[in-house]
Design an enzyme around this catalytic site. Structure first.
Site, mmCIF file in Angstrom:
data_model
loop_
_atom_site.group_PDB
_atom_site.id
_atom_site.type_symbol
_atom_site.label_atom_id
_atom_site.label_comp_id
_atom_site.label_asym_id
_atom_site.label_seq_id
_atom_site.Cartn_x
_atom_site.Cartn_y
_atom_site.Cartn_z
ATOM 1 N N GLN A 1 0.827 -1.207 0.000
ATOM 2 C CA GLN A 1 0.000 0.000 0.000
ATOM 3 C C GLN A 1 0.861 1.257 0.000
ATOM 4 O OE1 GLN A 1 -2.117 -0.628 3.711
ATOM 5 N NE2 GLN A 1 -0.207 -1.301 4.673
ATOM 6 N N GLN B 1 -7.581 3.484 20.124
ATOM 7 C CA GLN B 1 -6.708 2.387 20.606
ATOM 8 C C GLN B 1 -7.185 1.886 21.962
ATOM 9 O OE1 GLN B 1 -4.668 2.276 18.084
ATOM 10 N NE2 GLN B 1 -4.228 4.394 17.530
ATOM 11 N N GLU C 1 0.837 -8.616 11.433
ATOM 12 C CA GLU C 1 0.661 -7.459 10.537
ATOM 13 C C GLU C 1 1.242 -7.841 9.173
ATOM 14 O OE1 GLU C 1 -0.360 -3.918 10.503
ATOM 15 O OE2 GLU C 1 0.359 -4.200 8.458
ATOM 16 N N ASP D 1 -0.114 -12.542 6.551
ATOM 17 C CA ASP D 1 -1.535 -12.272 6.349
ATOM 18 C C ASP D 1 -2.325 -12.709 7.594
ATOM 19 O OD1 ASP D 1 -3.852 -11.944 4.291
ATOM 20 O OD2 ASP D 1 -4.193 -13.883 5.273
ATOM 21 N N ASP E 1 -7.451 -4.802 14.303
ATOM 22 C CA ASP E 1 -7.345 -3.356 14.056
ATOM 23 C C ASP E 1 -7.081 -3.161 12.564
ATOM 24 O OD1 ASP E 1 -6.892 -0.683 13.982
ATOM 25 O OD2 ASP E 1 -5.027 -0.733 15.146
ATOM 26 N N SER E 2 -8.129 -3.333 11.786
ATOM 27 C CA SER E 2 -7.923 -3.326 10.335
ATOM 28 C C SER E 2 -8.115 -1.931 9.744
ATOM 29 C CB SER E 2 -8.916 -4.277 9.668
ATOM 30 O OG SER E 2 -10.219 -3.761 9.806
ATOM 31 N N SER E 3 -7.607 -1.762 8.550
ATOM 32 C CA SER E 3 -7.977 -0.591 7.756
ATOM 33 C C SER E 3 -9.363 -0.875 7.157
ATOM 34 C CB SER E 3 -6.917 -0.314 6.684
ATOM 35 O OG SER E 3 -6.577 -1.517 6.030
ATOM 36 N N TYR F 1 -11.924 10.347 12.048
ATOM 37 C CA TYR F 1 -12.438 9.274 11.185
ATOM 38 C C TYR F 1 -13.726 9.748 10.491
ATOM 39 C CZ TYR F 1 -9.209 5.764 13.102
ATOM 40 O OH TYR F 1 -8.092 5.054 13.444
HETATM 41 N N1 SPD Z 1 -11.288 4.710 8.232
HETATM 42 C C1 SPD Z 1 -10.070 4.352 8.897
HETATM 43 C C2 SPD Z 1 -10.181 3.212 9.842
HETATM 44 C C3 SPD Z 1 -8.836 2.880 10.422
HETATM 45 C C4 SPD Z 1 -8.852 1.839 11.475
HETATM 46 N N2 SPD Z 1 -7.523 1.390 11.869
HETATM 47 C C5 SPD Z 1 -6.695 2.380 12.388
HETATM 48 C C6 SPD Z 1 -5.399 1.882 12.913
HETATM 49 C C7 SPD Z 1 -5.004 2.576 14.158
HETATM 50 N N3 SPD Z 1 -4.279 1.757 15.048
#
Ligand code: SPD
Length: 290
Positions: A40, A71, A115, A146, A164-166, A232
């Site tokens: 990425q 967090q 990660e 993964d 803790d995903s994107s 966010y």
């Molecule tokens: N829209 C963004 C969501 C991000 C979630 N993960 C953030 C990682 C922080 N530790």
């Protein structure tokens, strides 16, 4: 879907089809890091008002000013919902912020951290020491791989799993699908609790409904909590949770004063309040949170 986030006249705007027609803008003083990793685009900005900001594939992951709420809640809601968490798996969150919070629990004896992108960890260690200090804990074993595959290979291992995903575009996509949640369930010990990044019930209703459906099908206890995070989309984000035993909406044990004194967002009252959702969101959850 393609993100079109950009810096124009010194302002970063977070433009993404997941929140079409809306963009948060932050004034940027300096670009501290910018590189395309194997997975990425990673950008680290010095902002005018929010300290340093980590951006992955054009999407804000955190700002130093308001990262604490996310967090703390992602870690302490599931960890305090469990009566005695000893083994913990954290998937994603290469910045180290969730690990920093998990490490505050002295009952935890082992933390596996998985990660996919080692470069995010390196960037955090260089530019975000207030978060990457989470990696200093000797109880942590780091796995660069993964998260879905890692969870699939674990059975009956963890009391708590935190994802803790994107967002579900790019490397995080598979982490919002049912097979992944099946792996998480399989990796939990009896009585285990899972908490995943649950997006916004205001902006991402279809995504939230899908997460609720999946966790409801797989876990005897399901819950959805809300966190205020001004940077966010929509100013908030959810935690989607499943439990093989403990109730989720109330802490299962008192918070030690030495933990509470280190926190800025989480408290036992905030834990319970986070599950109280606006009426329309509660309808979305089929009234499950009461
Ligand atoms: N829209 C963004 C969501 C991000 C979630 N993960 C953030 C990682 C922080 N530790």
């Amino acid at each position: 879907m393609k993100n079109l986030s950009k810096i124009e006249k010194g302002w970063f705007s977070e433009i993404c089809p997941m929140w079409e027609g809306v963009a948060l803008s932050l004034q940027v003083d300096e670009v501290l890091y910018s590189n395309k990793s194997q997975y990425q685009q990673i950008d680290l900005y010095q902002t005018r008002s929010h300290g340093k900001m980590l951006v992955l594939d054009g999407i804000i992951q955190l700002t130093e000013r308001d990262e604490f709420g996310y967090q703390e809640m992602m870690a302490h809601v599931p960890l305090f919902a469990h009566p005695n968490p000893e083994t913990v798996l954290v998937i994603g969150g290469g910045d180290g912020g969730v690990l920093r919070e998990v490490g505050k629990h002295s009952c935890v004896t082992h933390i596996d951290f998985c990660e996919i992108d080692a470069e995010v960890i390196e960037v955090a260690k260089k530019f975000l020491p207030g978060l990457a200090c989470g990696f200093d804990d000797p109880r942590i074993t780091v796995h660069i791989e993964d998260g879905s595959r890692f969870a699939a290979n674990a059975a009956d291992t963890y009391d708590v799993i935190i994802v803790d995903s994107s967002d579900p575009i790019g490397p995080g996509e598979a982490l919002f699908e049912k097979p992944f949640y099946e792996h998480l369930k399989h990796a939990l010990k009896p009585g285990g609790v899972v908490a995943t990044q649950g997006e916004s019930f205001f902006l991402h209703q279809a995504c939230v409904e899908n997460l609720i459906k999946i966790t409801r099908e797989l876990f005897p206890v399901q819950g959805f909590a809300n966190i205020l995070v001004p940077s966010y989309p929509g100013g908030h984000i959810g935690i989607c949770m499943g439990s093989l035993g403990p109730e989720l909406v109330k802490p299962a044990r008192p918070i030690p004063p030495e933990i509470q004194s280190q926190l800025k967002y989480y408290s036992p009252m905030v834990h319970e309040a986070a599950f109280v959702l606006p009426y329309f969101a509660r309808q979305l959850m089929n009234n499950d949170n009461g």
